[in-house]
Write a protein that holds these residues in place. Sequence first.
Motif, PDB file in Angstrom:
ATOM      1  N   ALA A  59      16.085   0.172   3.602  1.00  0.00           N
ATOM      2  CA  ALA A  59      15.206   0.372   2.450  1.00  0.00           C
ATOM      3  C   ALA A  59      13.775  -0.059   2.764  1.00  0.00           C
ATOM      4  N   ALA A  60      13.614  -1.032   3.650  1.00  0.00           N
ATOM      5  CA  ALA A  60      12.264  -1.471   4.039  1.00  0.00           C
ATOM      6  C   ALA A  60      11.503  -0.335   4.708  1.00  0.00           C
ATOM      7  N   ASP A  61      12.146   0.350   5.653  1.00  0.00           N
ATOM      8  CA  ASP A  61      11.492   1.468   6.332  1.00  0.00           C
ATOM      9  C   ASP A  61      11.137   2.579   5.347  1.00  0.00           C
ATOM     10  N   THR A  62      12.059   2.851   4.416  1.00  0.00           N
ATOM     11  CA  THR A  62      11.816   3.902   3.439  1.00  0.00           C
ATOM     12  C   THR A  62      10.649   3.552   2.527  1.00  0.00           C
ATOM     13  N   HIS A  63      10.605   2.310   2.048  1.00  0.00           N
ATOM     14  CA  HIS A  63       9.510   1.911   1.168  1.00  0.00           C
ATOM     15  C   HIS A  63       8.175   1.890   1.909  1.00  0.00           C
ATOM     16  N   LEU A  64       8.199   1.540   3.182  1.00  0.00           N
ATOM     17  CA  LEU A  64       6.965   1.599   3.963  1.00  0.00           C
ATOM     18  C   LEU A  64       6.428   3.022   3.998  1.00  0.00           C
ATOM     19  N   ALA A  65       7.319   4.005   4.242  1.00  0.00           N
ATOM     20  CA  ALA A  65       6.881   5.409   4.269  1.00  0.00           C
ATOM     21  C   ALA A  65       6.337   5.835   2.907  1.00  0.00           C
ATOM     22  N   MET A  66       7.007   5.409   1.828  1.00  0.00           N
ATOM     23  CA  MET A  66       6.507   5.762   0.499  1.00  0.00           C
ATOM     24  C   MET A  66       5.147   5.124   0.227  1.00  0.00           C
ATOM     25  N   VAL A  67       4.975   3.891   0.661  1.00  0.00           N
ATOM     26  CA  VAL A  67       3.697   3.208   0.448  1.00  0.00           C
ATOM     27  C   VAL A  67       2.586   3.884   1.244  1.00  0.00           C
ATOM     28  N   VAL A  68       2.865   4.285   2.488  1.00  0.00           N
ATOM     29  CA  VAL A  68       1.868   5.020   3.273  1.00  0.00           C
ATOM     30  C   VAL A  68       1.494   6.309   2.535  1.00  0.00           C
ATOM     31  N   GLY A  69       2.496   6.991   1.964  1.00  0.00           N
ATOM     32  CA  GLY A  69       2.213   8.189   1.188  1.00  0.00           C
ATOM     33  C   GLY A  69       1.342   7.898  -0.024  1.00  0.00           C
ATOM     34  N   LEU A  70       1.594   6.763  -0.695  1.00  0.00           N
ATOM     35  CA  LEU A  70       0.787   6.394  -1.856  1.00  0.00           C
ATOM     36  C   LEU A  70      -0.651   6.082  -1.465  1.00  0.00           C
ATOM     37  N   VAL A  71      -0.826   5.338  -0.380  1.00  0.00           N
ATOM     38  CA  VAL A  71      -2.181   4.994   0.053  1.00  0.00           C
ATOM     39  C   VAL A  71      -2.934   6.262   0.468  1.00  0.00           C
ATOM     40  N   GLY A  72      -2.250   7.145   1.193  1.00  0.00           N
ATOM     41  CA  GLY A  72      -2.885   8.415   1.552  1.00  0.00           C
ATOM     42  C   GLY A  72      -3.257   9.222   0.320  1.00  0.00           C
ATOM     43  N   THR A  73      -2.388   9.222  -0.683  1.00  0.00           N
ATOM     44  CA  THR A  73      -2.684   9.927  -1.932  1.00  0.00           C
ATOM     45  C   THR A  73      -3.890   9.314  -2.629  1.00  0.00           C
ATOM     46  N   ALA A  74      -3.981   7.980  -2.622  1.00  0.00           N
ATOM     47  CA  ALA A  74      -5.118   7.305  -3.261  1.00  0.00           C
ATOM     48  C   ALA A  74      -6.434   7.693  -2.593  1.00  0.00           C
TER      49      ALA A  74
END
Length: 444
Positions: free
Chosen positions: A305-320
């Motif tokens: 889940a850590a790896d998955t959340h990291l990918a989601m967070v990278v996606g969020l930062v890129g979206t921002a």
Amino acid sequence: MLRTPGGPGRRRLPTIMTGGEEAAPLRRTGSAQRATFLELFFDLVYVFALTRISFRAFEDLALEPGGTTGWSPVTGGVKTLLLLLLALWAVWQGTAWTTSRYDPHHGWLQFVVITALIGSMVMGVAIPHAFTSTGLAFAVAYVVTQVSRPGLLLLALGSHEYRRLKLRMLVTFGATGVLWLTGAFLSPTPRGLLWALALVVEYLAARFGWPVPGLGRSRASRWDVAGEHLAERYQQFFLVALGETILVGGLAYSTGPFDPARTGAFAVALVTSVLLWRIYVQRAGQVLAEAVVRSRHPSDTGRSAADTHLAMVVGLVGTAIGYELTIEHPFTSPEAAWVVLVVGGPVLFLLARARFEYEVFGRVSPSRWLAAVLLVVLFPLLLHVVPLVSATVAALVLGGVAAADARRARGRPPGTPRPTPVTTPPHPPRRVGLTPVIKKFASR
């Protein structure tokens, strides 16, 4: 020795049995699973740090008239978004795992969290010029934070057998710390390469049990963690990253002017943030804690889940960053790198969210990967339209996913988790040699 009491549907945490290990700051059986106020205070630093990441990447990508065009600005943006964000994530994740394994109310643990808080704040301040004038400050703060955590726990654990793991971690972070500090004295390109190498070494070391010659390695499946606490910490960090998207969009819009184009871009940004939240919490996001607790190996599920959340967070930062570019340049002819962020951020989030659903339920809703494929297919066309149109298309696709989720979930409970770790290979059978006690000690 450690005793692990059983219980229906719940993995109990270790109780210290021997007198010589009573001072070890491990979590006690039945201890509270909620994050402490100090941990929530620690998270607030990351609201600031993530905005610095977005600001630095925006500076790399927002070109002035007559500036360098094409893909060349991506180099600086990628270095900022990946290297510096991954460094921040490494500090946060290491702290979260520590407070999930050990008693967060213990004085030593609070000192560890406070040290990480100060180090993360210094890193956040240094981010905008980390590849130029403030690289040494960033590297020193990172190294001190990563080295002090196992070092302090090594002292706190006394004679407890877990101290061997902390010794291996201390050796690893000490070795990679040389790369971080050396890179701080080099020019931007070799600095980025050395820092990237250090992050790779640290990630592989954690993945393979912190192996050190002569000291052995450990297996994550044997680590005791507070599953509900760890799941809650990942959810909280996701909310921090989601809050950063709102903050970045709000700051960009508040500078004015408040014309219809910028107002429309800001409205699309807000709607997108709401949709990202809705897609995350739908079913899997609601029962993550239960999934970790139900898992046969909570540590393996937590690490996946850590790896998955990291990918989601990278996606969020890129979206921002895409929000900011869209608000500042709603009708400007876009650079390819801009479209990558405006569209690629949601694509990465959707793919990671699909993986998250698989980890929790062992299945994936078709709407997630179909939406990601649709955005990828539309990418060549979006290169020829203004950023506001690209952002609107991305929001509409996310809206379709949210609508499909709502229709499928109408009148139904969140569902029963069937955790499926997707990144942990099966463990070999345990072998008994001539010195089983030594081997057991070394494998911790």
